[in-house]
Design an enzyme around this catalytic site. Structure first.
Site, PDB file in Angstrom:
ATOM      1  N   HIS A   1       0.837  -1.204   0.000  1.00 22.05           N
ATOM      2  CA  HIS A   1       0.000   0.000   0.000  1.00 22.05           C
ATOM      3  C   HIS A   1       0.875   1.259   0.000  1.00 22.05           C
ATOM      4  CE1 HIS A   1      -2.991   2.914   1.182  1.00 22.05           C
ATOM      5  NE2 HIS A   1      -3.938   2.003   1.072  1.00 22.05           N
TER       6      HIS A   1
ATOM      7  N   ARG B   1      -2.837   1.769  -6.598  1.00 22.59           N
ATOM      8  CA  ARG B   1      -1.885   1.490  -5.522  1.00 22.59           C
ATOM      9  C   ARG B   1      -0.557   0.927  -5.995  1.00 22.59           C
ATOM     10  NH1 ARG B   1      -5.840  -1.314  -0.991  1.00 22.59           N
ATOM     11  NH2 ARG B   1      -7.002   0.584  -0.604  1.00 22.59           N
TER      12      ARG B   1
ATOM     13  N   GLU C   1      -9.972 -13.047   3.158  1.00 22.33           N
ATOM     14  CA  GLU C   1      -8.632 -12.816   2.605  1.00 22.33           C
ATOM     15  C   GLU C   1      -7.823 -14.107   2.504  1.00 22.33           C
ATOM     16  OE1 GLU C   1      -6.647  -9.420   4.390  1.00 22.33           O
ATOM     17  OE2 GLU C   1      -4.742  -9.928   3.435  1.00 22.33           O
TER      18      GLU C   1
ATOM     19  N   LEU D   1     -13.408  -5.761   2.303  1.00 25.03           N
ATOM     20  CA  LEU D   1     -14.511  -5.861   3.261  1.00 25.03           C
ATOM     21  C   LEU D   1     -15.726  -6.454   2.563  1.00 25.03           C
ATOM     22  CD1 LEU D   1     -14.130  -2.388   5.044  1.00 25.03           C
ATOM     23  CD2 LEU D   1     -13.144  -4.585   5.680  1.00 25.03           C
TER      24      LEU D   1
HETATM   25  C1  LIG Z   1      -4.950  -1.272   8.103  1.00 24.76           C
HETATM   26  C2  LIG Z   1      -5.883  -1.918   7.124  1.00 24.76           C
HETATM   27  C3  LIG Z   1      -6.871  -1.160   6.491  1.00 24.76           C
HETATM   28  C4  LIG Z   1      -7.740  -1.740   5.574  1.00 24.76           C
HETATM   29  N1  LIG Z   1      -8.708  -0.970   4.989  1.00 24.76           N
HETATM   30  C5  LIG Z   1      -9.597  -1.559   4.154  1.00 24.76           C
HETATM   31  C6  LIG Z   1     -10.675  -0.801   3.587  1.00 24.76           C
HETATM   32  O1  LIG Z   1     -10.828   0.394   3.850  1.00 24.76           O
HETATM   33  N2  LIG Z   1     -11.545  -1.426   2.768  1.00 24.76           N
HETATM   34  C7  LIG Z   1     -11.423  -2.753   2.471  1.00 24.76           C
HETATM   35  O2  LIG Z   1     -12.258  -3.263   1.738  1.00 24.76           O
HETATM   36  N3  LIG Z   1     -10.426  -3.490   2.991  1.00 24.76           N
HETATM   37  C8  LIG Z   1      -9.506  -2.931   3.820  1.00 24.76           C
HETATM   38  N4  LIG Z   1      -8.495  -3.693   4.356  1.00 24.76           N
HETATM   39  C9  LIG Z   1      -8.458  -5.139   4.088  1.00 24.76           C
HETATM   40  C10 LIG Z   1      -9.477  -5.869   4.941  1.00 24.76           C
HETATM   41  O3  LIG Z   1      -9.595  -5.248   6.192  1.00 24.76           O
HETATM   42  C11 LIG Z   1      -9.124  -7.333   5.179  1.00 24.76           C
HETATM   43  O4  LIG Z   1      -8.749  -7.929   3.995  1.00 24.76           O
HETATM   44  C12 LIG Z   1     -10.325  -8.089   5.716  1.00 24.76           C
HETATM   45  O5  LIG Z   1     -10.879  -7.413   6.801  1.00 24.76           O
HETATM   46  C13 LIG Z   1      -9.945  -9.498   6.105  1.00 24.76           C
HETATM   47  O6  LIG Z   1     -11.038 -10.118   6.745  1.00 24.76           O
HETATM   48  P1  LIG Z   1     -10.997 -11.648   7.129  1.00 24.76           P
HETATM   49  O7  LIG Z   1     -12.259 -11.942   7.828  1.00 24.76           O
HETATM   50  O8  LIG Z   1     -10.655 -12.438   5.938  1.00 24.76           O
HETATM   51  O9  LIG Z   1      -9.749 -11.791   8.125  1.00 24.76           O
HETATM   52  P2  LIG Z   1      -9.430 -11.120   9.560  1.00 24.76           P
HETATM   53  O10 LIG Z   1     -10.323 -10.011   9.889  1.00 24.76           O
HETATM   54  O11 LIG Z   1      -7.959 -10.877   9.588  1.00 24.76           O
HETATM   55  O12 LIG Z   1      -9.776 -12.259  10.587  1.00 24.76           O
HETATM   56  C14 LIG Z   1      -8.980 -13.379  10.774  1.00 24.76           C
HETATM   57  C15 LIG Z   1      -9.561 -14.186  11.905  1.00 24.76           C
HETATM   58  O13 LIG Z   1      -8.916 -15.447  11.949  1.00 24.76           O
HETATM   59  C16 LIG Z   1      -8.455 -15.715  13.249  1.00 24.76           C
HETATM   60  N5  LIG Z   1      -7.260 -16.540  13.115  1.00 24.76           N
HETATM   61  C17 LIG Z   1      -6.188 -16.336  12.309  1.00 24.76           C
HETATM   62  N6  LIG Z   1      -5.332 -17.342  12.423  1.00 24.76           N
HETATM   63  C18 LIG Z   1      -5.851 -18.208  13.313  1.00 24.76           C
HETATM   64  C19 LIG Z   1      -5.433 -19.461  13.841  1.00 24.76           C
HETATM   65  N7  LIG Z   1      -4.295 -20.038  13.452  1.00 24.76           N
HETATM   66  N8  LIG Z   1      -6.224 -20.060  14.764  1.00 24.76           N
HETATM   67  C20 LIG Z   1      -7.399 -19.500  15.157  1.00 24.76           C
HETATM   68  N9  LIG Z   1      -7.849 -18.329  14.662  1.00 24.76           N
HETATM   69  C21 LIG Z   1      -7.084 -17.697  13.757  1.00 24.76           C
HETATM   70  C22 LIG Z   1      -8.229 -14.379  13.886  1.00 24.76           C
HETATM   71  O14 LIG Z   1      -8.312 -14.505  15.289  1.00 24.76           O
HETATM   72  C23 LIG Z   1      -9.381 -13.582  13.285  1.00 24.76           C
HETATM   73  O15 LIG Z   1     -10.542 -13.809  14.048  1.00 24.76           O
HETATM   74  C24 LIG Z   1      -7.605  -3.111   5.267  1.00 24.76           C
HETATM   75  C25 LIG Z   1      -6.625  -3.874   5.889  1.00 24.76           C
HETATM   76  C26 LIG Z   1      -5.754  -3.296   6.800  1.00 24.76           C
HETATM   77  C27 LIG Z   1      -4.701  -4.146   7.425  1.00 24.76           C
END
Ligand SMILES: Cc1cc2nc3c(=O)[nH]c(=O)nc-3n(C[C@H](O)[C@H](O)[C@H](O)COP(=O)(O)OP(=O)(O)OC[C@H]3O[C@@H](n4cnc5c(N)ncnc54)[C@H](O)[C@@H]3O)c2cc1C
Ligand code: FES
Lengths: 638, 247
Positions: A266, A330, A425, A441
């Site tokens: 980013h 980006r 993700e 999101l």
């Molecule tokens: C700073 C930042 C800003 C962002 N801004 C945006 C935005 O404005 N718009 C947008 O669309 N996207 C944005 N993104 C990207 C987006 O936030 C993420 O891609 C998305 O939220 C990922 O969601 P997820 O549910 O896949 O994973 P996560 O929210 O990372 O959740 C992972 C889950 O898995 C669990 N977990 C992981 N490993 C293990 C394990 N081994 N054992 C048990 N549990 C585990 C964790 O505890 C957690 O509950 C941003 C990302 C970042 C870092």
């Protein structure tokens, strides 16, 4: 192995409807008999667990934080896209689909992306009904902004905390199911391995992060929603605990890993300020709407910003991309920053930074207007750097942020292991070689609320009435033994270096040689360096304490061990892909103007890697991609 | 910067804790507070001593994982700032700093500076949601929400659930946390159908774990999101009204 993406036939607009009709259903009384494990409580996992609980399944949900509400989705700032066309500016499902395929530089699966655009509108409805306090206009209707260079306003937001508010909505829905007894929540419980019996995912092995207890959990299907792997670079915008362990262990048990080299860096993050730095903080991309990016025109110029006259500044994005200027996508902005810094124009710590200057905007719009728009971001910047961005230009530098790669899944979001689903993700699905702002999101919630709850039923319906297995099954015991063996091995090395120091070094290698710009020679060197460092890791790591206690170094050590293996695969994938596309820039493949040069003839495919055992070369499988609706074109932002 | 750190060490919830004193000569004003602890932990590990356990994840002030009592103040000296966003330039060379976990009956220490905040999840499970199944939501723009109302709801919804309010309160009360969620949902039209029963259930659950509020208002001062105690008054009013309305 033949990769079957199971994309339904028919016109793209009808595929999902038709598929939903073709999917087998599980009747309500039978749903109670099925046990589903969801690992992860972020937007993807939380929404899936809640929705599956509502449908009547028995769900167990795991996360490593102390509460489901703290998953890293919470940190997303900017917003979430949806094709509502509330602004009457010409948006549509088709346009969101088109933008996403093009933004991904023609390396994603059209059918998945179209479905994502379709269900995006339901997501907003759902979130509003849950009480997500999105920004509103004076008339009380939902407000939108344009984000990440999109030409329409389709991004919904809640101040600078959209991820937080969406996640709290999901967490509330999840809490309701916990109270109803449909979901059992296991926080502070880390998945350390997957159990596959007779070719099917049948459960997981976890470690209780307070007591150290290793335990097996049985299920009829397993869903991984464990987020991305940007922390392979050590410094990233991800939370400290984000890890690839769940998907990597599943990969080792047979799930193919797709496009590992597609990682997004980013452009607007606060630069590193010291060697002790533990993470990098993202500054919202929206800042590029009004800030102008520049560096001193003379290499090695160490004067303070206000001592450098206008004529001696290089507004390099405006110069190279007159049409888009500071708003180029980006990947292009990041690479350009690296180039000018490599050429000696960088500013600040280690010459790794460029200016993001608001002086012109403040003069044009007034300080109040800038404060109203970006006040909280400026405050955050000042808190971290101690500098006032109203008077001194901000310093920014690119940072690892998001991983498009992940476990390969078919149209149903099932991996190459039967009964193992991967969402959010953690999978590779919808963003191709580059993700657009505000689309992660959307994808996490689309997968969890509106796709997985349908597709998983089809799989389960085929296993109705089978004999249940128990955690005493030999398949579980042997995985438990392996997990315990690994932990003991880590604890008994008794070397001299800390986990962080080794992880930091791994991150350096990856960012230098497999980051924003890559070469064959560099990647080959990286593979050698990683292997050498990995050997050192297993010989010279120092851990204090035991397994039978809360032991944060031990937690990290397991994760970093897996990052070593993933890092190597990332480099292999980058070597294999002899083209530049999206965020993957191979210096050998560029246009005379220095832009990414795709090779559609040879690389219009998903690269999916099969694990063949310790020390064995992984095997590459290809899923060909077809573009029937959005014909590939060269991206141009000149 | 040279610092003297007095840090609470406790092996587990079953064992008794004590303060240990450490010297740290390598702090820098640009470090975050947690990075300063990272540096200490690297040194401890190299010496073969157990590193200090502390909770953290996002390090951006939004996940609510971190939280330390720093010289007797939840999240330390800077107003509106979570521990992970606090930087060492707020301290002086030669300072002595006392670092403790959240102290509250409802938050037992698990190890060193890490506490168990499960009761917060229980309060939300008791009713901190709107009952709407996936797929059953009406079109989002069907119900307009006045901008000011949405903004006010957002003021409350910003709570990161860190527990600083409880830790700072002399009674160990969780009013600010609970009121933030109650108010967020009660302000919005979508939250009306369950408004009265929600406040009753959440307050009841809260009272089963936490002390009572006697209006010290220390919670507001400690809150990294600066959530206003006006929400507590709001919750109390709603709670009172709910008694008359039945459930
Ligand atoms: C700073 C930042 C800003 C962002 N801004 C945006 C935005 O404005 N718009 C947008 O669309 N996207 C944005 N993104 C990207 C987006 O936030 C993420 O891609 C998305 O939220 C990922 O969601 P997820 O549910 O896949 O994973 P996560 O929210 O990372 O959740 C992972 C889950 O898995 C669990 N977990 C992981 N490993 C293990 C394990 N081994 N054992 C048990 N549990 C585990 C964790 O505890 C957690 O509950 C941003 C990302 C970042 C870092
Ligand atoms: S670590 Fe997330 S709020 Fe401090």
């Amino acid at each position: 192995m033949k990769l079957d993406p199971r994309v339904p036939t028919g016109p793209i607009q009808d595929k999902w409807d038709k598929h939903r009709f073709d999917l087998k259903l599980v009747n309500p009384a039978n749903k109670r008999r099925f046990e589903i494990i969801v690992v992860g409580s972020g937007l993807a996992g939380g929404s899936a667990a809640a929705s599956l609980g509502e449908l009547g399944y028995h769900v167990k949900c795991f996360c490593y934080q102390d509460s489901a509400r703290r998953a890293h989705s919470i940190a997303a700032q900017g917003g979430i896209n949806a094709a509502k066309n509330y602004q009457n500016d010409g948006d549509s499902i088709w346009r969101l689909f088109y933008d996403t395929v093009k933004g991904g530089d023609f390396r994603s699966r059209e059918a998945n992306v179209y479905r994502l655009a379709q269900v995006s509108v339901n997501i907003i409805d759902q979130c509003v009904a849950q009480g997500v306090p999105f920004a509103r206009e004076y008339g009380g209707l939902l407000d939108n902004r344009s984000f990440g260079g999109a030409q329409v306003s389709r991004t919904f937001y809640a101040r600078g905390q959209t991820g937080q508010q969406l996640l709290l909505g999901t967490y509330q829905a999840l809490s309701r199911q916990v109270a109803a007894g449909a979901v059992e929540m296991y926080p502070r419980t880390e998945m350390l391995d997957l159990v596959v019996i007779d070719g099917r995912a049948r459960g997981i092995v976890t470690r209780d992060m307070v007591s150290g207890e290793i335990r097996s959990w049985v299920a009829d299907a397993v869903v991984l929603a464990t987020g991305g792997y940007s922390n392979v670079f050590f410094l990233s915008t991800n939370a400290k605990g984000c890890n690839a362990t769940a998907i990597w262990r599943a990969h080792r048990r047979g799930a193919l890993f797709a496009n590992p080299c597609f990682t997004q860096i980013h452009p607007t993050c606060i630069p590193q300020h010291g060697d002790y730095q533990s993470k990098l903080t993202l500054m919202s991309e929206s800042l590029r709407n009004d800030g102008r990016i520049w560096v001193p025109a003379k290499a090695g110029d160490t004067r303070a910003a206000d001592q450098i006259p206008e004529a001696e500044r290089d507004y390099y994005l405006e110069r190279r991309y007159p049409a888009f200027g500071n708003l180029v996508p980006r990947d292009i902005a990041s690479r350009a920053a690296k180039t000018v810094c490599d050429e000696g124009h960088g500013i600040g710590h280690g010459g790794r930074g460029v200016y993001l200057d608001f002086a012109d905007a403040i003069e044009r719009l007034g300080r109040d207007a800038i404060e109203a728009k970006y006040g909280n971001l400026f405050e955050m910047y000042e808190r971290i750097t101690g500098e006032d961005p109203y008077t001194v230009p901000m310093r920014i530098y690119p940072a690892p942020h998001y991983t498009m790669g992940g476990l390969w899944v078919d149209y149903n979001l099932m991996s190459t292991i039967d009964g193992l689903y991967v969402i959010g993700e953690a999978n590779f699905s919808d963003h191709g070689a580059n993700r657009l702002g505000a689309s992660a999101l959307m994808q996490g919630l689309a997968d969890g609320y509106f796709v997985l709850p349908y597709t998983i039923g089809d799989y389960l319906s085929r296993h109705m009435g089978e004999e249940p297995i128990s955690a005493d099954h030999a398949g579980f015991k042997s995985v438990e033994d392996e997990v315990e063996g690994r932990i003991q091995r880590l604890l008994s090395i008794d070397g001299r270096r800390t986990v962080d120091s080794l992880h930091r070094e791994l991150g350096h290698i990856c960012l230098d040689l497999c980051g924003m710009s890559r070469t064959q020679a560099g990647l080959e060197k990286a593979i050698g360096d990683i292997a050498a460092l990995r050997d050192e890791y297993w010989q010279n790591l120092k851990l204090v304490g035991t397994n039978e206690e809360l032991n944060q170094s031990l937690e990290k050590a397991g994760r970093v061990a897996d990052y070593f293996e993933l890092a190597e695969l990332m480099c292999r994938d980058a070597i294999d892909r002899q083209e530049s596309c999206g965020t993957h820039f191979r210096e050998e493949y560029q246009t005379p103007e220095g832009e990414a040069l795709r090779n559609d003839e040879d690389y219009t495919h998903v690269s999916a890697w099969e694990y063949r055992g310790e020390g064995e070369e992984p095997v590459l499988h290809k899923e060909p991609l077809e573009f029937e609706n959005v014909p590939p074109s060269q991206r141009s932002y000149k | 910067m040279r610092l003297t750190l007095h840090i609470w060490r406790q092996r587990s919830s079953r064992e008794r804790g004590r303060f240990e004193t450490y010297r740290l000569d390598e702090a820098s004003p640009d470090m975050s507070f947690l990075e300063m602890l990272d540096v200490l932990n690297e040194q401890l590990t190299e010496r073969g001593e157990d590193p200090v356990a502390f909770e953290h994840d996002c390090r951006e002030g939004i996940c609510g994982s971190c939280g330390l009592m720093i010289n007797g103040k939840a999240h330390g000296p800077e107003k509106g700032t979570a521990t992970c966003q606090l930087h060492m330039r707020k301290f002086r060379d030669g300072d002595a700093i006392r670092i403790e976990p959240w102290r509250a009956k409802a938050f037992p220490v698990l190890k060193d500076l890490v506490v168990d905040r499960t009761p917060f999840d229980k309060i939300i499970q008791a009713g901190g949601f709107i009952s709407v199944n996936t797929g059953s939501a009406p079109e989002a723009n069907l119900v307009p929400v006045p901008r000011n109302t949405a903004e006010r709801a957002m003021d409350a919804a910003e709570c990161i659930g860190c527990g600083a309010c409880v830790a700072q309160c002399p009674n160990g009360a969780a009013q600010l946390f609970t009121a933030a969620k109650v108010s967020h949902l009660a302000l919005l039209p979508q939250g009306q159908p369950e408004r009265w029963q929600r406040v009753q259930k959440m307050v009841e659950e809260m009272e089963s774990y936490f002390g009572s509020c006697t209006n010290f208002a220390e919670c507001e001062a400690a809150c990294p999101k600066e959530i206003s105690i006006e929400f507590i008054a709001r919750m109390n009013r709603d709670f009172l009204k709910s008694q008359f309305r039945g459930s």
